[in-house]
Write a protein that holds these residues in place. Structure first.
Motif, PDB file in Angstrom:
ATOM      1  N   LEU A   1     101.188   2.312  65.036  1.00  0.00           N
ATOM      2  CA  LEU A   1      99.895   2.391  64.501  1.00  0.00           C
ATOM      3  C   LEU A   1      99.359   3.506  64.054  1.00  0.00           C
ATOM      4  O   LEU A   1      98.439   3.799  62.836  1.00  0.00           O
ATOM      5  N   ILE A   2      99.816   4.737  64.334  1.00  0.00           N
ATOM      6  CA  ILE A   2      99.459   6.119  63.720  1.00  0.00           C
ATOM      7  C   ILE A   2      99.917   6.217  62.378  1.00  0.00           C
ATOM      8  O   ILE A   2      99.245   6.487  61.398  1.00  0.00           O
ATOM      9  N   THR A   3     100.926   5.672  62.045  1.00  0.00           N
ATOM     10  CA  THR A   3     101.756   5.785  60.868  1.00  0.00           C
ATOM     11  C   THR A   3     100.842   4.798  59.919  1.00  0.00           C
ATOM     12  O   THR A   3     100.589   5.194  58.964  1.00  0.00           O
ATOM     13  N   LEU A   4     100.413   3.632  60.374  1.00  0.00           N
ATOM     14  CA  LEU A   4      99.944   2.763  59.823  1.00  0.00           C
ATOM     15  C   LEU A   4      98.235   3.413  59.312  1.00  0.00           C
ATOM     16  O   LEU A   4      97.812   3.290  58.167  1.00  0.00           O
ATOM     17  N   ALA A   5      97.826   3.903  60.336  1.00  0.00           N
ATOM     18  CA  ALA A   5      96.370   4.492  60.195  1.00  0.00           C
ATOM     19  C   ALA A   5      96.463   5.797  59.019  1.00  0.00           C
ATOM     20  O   ALA A   5      95.703   5.751  58.337  1.00  0.00           O
ATOM     21  N   THR A   6      97.494   6.433  59.056  1.00  0.00           N
ATOM     22  CA  THR A   6      97.928   7.186  57.941  1.00  0.00           C
ATOM     23  C   THR A   6      98.131   6.812  56.680  1.00  0.00           C
ATOM     24  O   THR A   6      97.651   7.397  55.386  1.00  0.00           O
ATOM     25  N   GLY A   7      98.621   5.877  56.404  1.00  0.00           N
ATOM     26  CA  GLY A   7      98.741   4.967  55.108  1.00  0.00           C
ATOM     27  C   GLY A   7      97.424   4.550  54.806  1.00  0.00           C
ATOM     28  O   GLY A   7      97.000   4.627  53.456  1.00  0.00           O
ATOM     29  N   VAL A   8      96.468   4.055  55.565  1.00  0.00           N
ATOM     30  CA  VAL A   8      95.175   4.074  55.120  1.00  0.00           C
ATOM     31  C   VAL A   8      94.373   5.181  54.655  1.00  0.00           C
ATOM     32  O   VAL A   8      93.767   5.102  53.605  1.00  0.00           O
ATOM     33  N   ALA A   9      94.633   6.147  55.386  1.00  0.00           N
ATOM     34  CA  ALA A   9      93.851   7.530  55.084  1.00  0.00           C
ATOM     35  C   ALA A   9      94.371   7.837  53.446  1.00  0.00           C
ATOM     36  O   ALA A   9      93.597   8.438  52.597  1.00  0.00           O
ATOM     37  N   VAL A  10      95.596   7.835  53.316  1.00  0.00           N
ATOM     38  CA  VAL A  10      96.267   8.179  51.976  1.00  0.00           C
ATOM     39  C   VAL A  10      95.588   7.060  51.022  1.00  0.00           C
ATOM     40  O   VAL A  10      95.185   7.696  49.869  1.00  0.00           O
ATOM     41  N   GLU A  11      95.533   5.878  51.266  1.00  0.00           N
ATOM     42  CA  GLU A  11      95.117   4.848  50.298  1.00  0.00           C
ATOM     43  C   GLU A  11      93.609   5.157  49.896  1.00  0.00           C
ATOM     44  O   GLU A  11      93.034   5.157  48.840  1.00  0.00           O
TER      45      GLU A  11
ATOM     46  N   ARG B   1      99.147  -7.088  66.122  1.00  0.00           N
ATOM     47  CA  ARG B   1      98.292  -6.072  66.615  1.00  0.00           C
ATOM     48  C   ARG B   1      98.953  -4.681  66.938  1.00  0.00           C
ATOM     49  O   ARG B   1      98.347  -3.611  67.192  1.00  0.00           O
ATOM     50  N   ASP B   2     100.300  -4.550  67.405  1.00  0.00           N
ATOM     51  CA  ASP B   2     101.017  -3.338  67.666  1.00  0.00           C
ATOM     52  C   ASP B   2     101.503  -2.792  66.514  1.00  0.00           C
ATOM     53  O   ASP B   2     102.229  -1.886  66.581  1.00  0.00           O
ATOM     54  N   GLY B   3     101.244  -3.281  65.287  1.00  0.00           N
ATOM     55  CA  GLY B   3     101.898  -2.663  64.038  1.00  0.00           C
ATOM     56  C   GLY B   3     102.875  -3.280  63.589  1.00  0.00           C
ATOM     57  O   GLY B   3     103.762  -2.759  62.580  1.00  0.00           O
TER      58      GLY B   3
ATOM     59  N   PRO C   1      97.152  12.602  70.789  1.00  0.00           N
ATOM     60  CA  PRO C   1      96.335  11.300  70.839  1.00  0.00           C
ATOM     61  C   PRO C   1      96.275  10.760  72.441  1.00  0.00           C
ATOM     62  O   PRO C   1      95.366   9.819  72.549  1.00  0.00           O
ATOM     63  N   ASN C   2      96.974  11.216  73.388  1.00  0.00           N
ATOM     64  CA  ASN C   2      96.969  10.478  74.685  1.00  0.00           C
ATOM     65  C   ASN C   2      97.184   9.166  74.708  1.00  0.00           C
ATOM     66  O   ASN C   2      96.274   8.356  75.183  1.00  0.00           O
ATOM     67  N   VAL C   3      98.345   8.634  74.000  1.00  0.00           N
ATOM     68  CA  VAL C   3      98.516   7.342  73.893  1.00  0.00           C
ATOM     69  C   VAL C   3     100.072   6.935  74.441  1.00  0.00           C
ATOM     70  O   VAL C   3     100.908   7.998  74.598  1.00  0.00           O
ATOM     71  N   THR C   4     100.417   5.779  74.620  1.00  0.00           N
ATOM     72  CA  THR C   4     101.732   5.319  74.953  1.00  0.00           C
ATOM     73  C   THR C   4     102.646   5.286  73.665  1.00  0.00           C
ATOM     74  O   THR C   4     102.024   5.086  72.524  1.00  0.00           O
ATOM     75  N   HIS C   5     103.769   5.311  73.896  1.00  0.00           N
ATOM     76  CA  HIS C   5     104.987   5.072  72.778  1.00  0.00           C
ATOM     77  C   HIS C   5     104.550   3.795  71.925  1.00  0.00           C
ATOM     78  O   HIS C   5     104.819   4.091  70.555  1.00  0.00           O
ATOM     79  N   SER C   6     104.085   2.893  72.389  1.00  0.00           N
ATOM     80  CA  SER C   6     103.938   1.575  71.599  1.00  0.00           C
ATOM     81  C   SER C   6     102.777   1.530  70.730  1.00  0.00           C
ATOM     82  O   SER C   6     102.727   0.914  69.782  1.00  0.00           O
ATOM     83  N   LYS C   7     101.834   2.671  70.863  1.00  0.00           N
ATOM     84  CA  LYS C   7     100.713   2.933  69.655  1.00  0.00           C
ATOM     85  C   LYS C   7     101.225   3.780  68.711  1.00  0.00           C
ATOM     86  O   LYS C   7     100.574   4.055  67.658  1.00  0.00           O
TER      87      LYS C   7
ATOM     88  N   GLU D   1      89.807   1.513  68.113  1.00  0.00           N
ATOM     89  CA  GLU D   1      89.705   0.651  66.912  1.00  0.00           C
ATOM     90  C   GLU D   1      90.666   0.059  66.278  1.00  0.00           C
ATOM     91  O   GLU D   1      90.479   0.517  65.121  1.00  0.00           O
ATOM     92  N   TYR D   2      91.650  -0.153  67.019  1.00  0.00           N
ATOM     93  CA  TYR D   2      92.897  -0.688  66.214  1.00  0.00           C
ATOM     94  C   TYR D   2      92.617  -1.757  65.201  1.00  0.00           C
ATOM     95  O   TYR D   2      93.403  -1.960  64.169  1.00  0.00           O
ATOM     96  N   GLU D   3      91.853  -2.774  65.510  1.00  0.00           N
ATOM     97  CA  GLU D   3      91.500  -3.864  64.883  1.00  0.00           C
ATOM     98  C   GLU D   3      91.050  -3.531  63.325  1.00  0.00           C
ATOM     99  O   GLU D   3      91.312  -4.001  62.402  1.00  0.00           O
TER     100      GLU D   3
END
Length: 305
Positions: A131-141, A280-282, A122-128, A242-244
């Motif tokens: 948010l990948i975990t939260l995004a995956t939860g949305v994908a499962v839902e 915003r940071d999860g 993903p080419n992101v910093t550790h702080s993001k 598009e984190y928000e």
């Protein structure tokens, strides 16, 4: 990791005892081609052609490795990502003998579930990463919604619940080098057609399965295909920052917001609080009993009755 790769190759008779005895002089990466070859073999229940048929993705799942049995799909995915397997590749296993969860918990993942890991660059910093975990939860839902389950909820940080019982867990692990994230492994386990007797005794009251909730046998191949499509949609939002939008969807389906919880953070004493929301940071925003606010970056929240 080395022990898991050796056990996989030994089980599939890709290594002799003599070779194993000499492994101290051999780089484990030398066996990456053998692992990739195994992942392209035919398996009994999870069918590559059924998943790939009309799969509506551009990069997720286009490279796919399916195994009969591994200790952990996350470990295999990490190994492959370190040996030339790139962005969007998926590792699936019909069974896991030593799956890993948060806090190092281990368990067996029997036949009838969906056990997979996705490699992302993903080419992101550790702080993001949260948010990948939260995004995956949305994908499962969203996946469960597409197969007819309208009441799934997301429990911070990494569980999906139906009727207050866990049906899916997510484990996100970053591979780093000199503080740079080289890749992220997202492990997902969905209890599809498992029977309750397959769960450890202490978990039976806390778990459910898609089969139990729908009253019908779930097509695991269709479930995987649907999830890969939903994951790519949400991963593109993540890549486009598009984190928000991701957080908005997560909040909409949150099981945790508005609950009284017992917070367990690393190296801290547990405390009770009321979950106000998610930042915003999860991070979870919790109001403690004394009225102070805390941001929970990592840990676990136990819902209080």
């Amino acid at each position: 990791m080395q022990n898991e790769i050796i056990k996989l190759l030994k089980k599939e008779e890709k290594l002799s005892e003599e070779t194993i005895a000499e492994l101290s002089n051999i780089e484990i990466s030398d066996f990456s081609d053998s692992v990739k070859e195994l992942g392209k073999n035919e398996t009994a229940y999870i069918k590559r052609e059924e998943i790939l048929k009309d799969l509506n993705t551009t990069y997720i799942g286009k490279d796919m490795y399916i195994f009969n049995e591994v200790m952990s799909t996350n470990t295999i995915a990490k190994f492959l990502s370190m040996n030339g397997v790139g962005n969007g590749a998926v590792v699936i296993s019909e069974k896991q003998t030593k799956a890993r969860g948060r806090s190092g918990k281990n368990w067996e993942s029997p036949l009838g579930g969906v056990w997979l890991s996705i490699i992302l660059n993903p080419n992101v910093t550790h702080s993001k990463i949260p948010l990948i975990t939260l995004a995956t939860g949305v994908a499962v839902e969203n996946t469960l919604k597409r197969i007819g389950i309208q009441n799934a909820e997301i429990k911070w940080p990494n569980d999906i619940l139906i009727n207050d019982k866990k049906v899916c867990g997510i484990l996100t692990e970053a591979i780093t080098s000199f503080n740079t994230i080289e890749s992220v492994i997202i492990g997902v386990g969905i209890d599809a057609n498992i029977t309750l007797k397959d769960f450890p005794e202490e978990l039976k009251e806390k778990m459910t399965t898609l089969n139990k909730e729908t009253g019908e046998k779930i097509d695991e191949n269709l479930l995987i295909k649907t999830f890969l499509e939903e994951f790519e949609k949400i991963s593109k939002q993540f890549m486009n920052e598009e984190y928000e939008n991701i957080l908005k969807e997560w909040r909409k389906h949150s099981y945790t917001i508005g609950k009284i919880v017992e917070v367990h953070e690393p190296f801290s004493k547990p405390y009770d609080g009321y979950v106000l929301g998610i930042s915003r940071d999860g991070s979870l925003v919790v109001e403690k009993i004394d009225g102070t606010l805390e941001k929970v970056i990592s840990g676990e929240c136990v819902i209080k009755n």
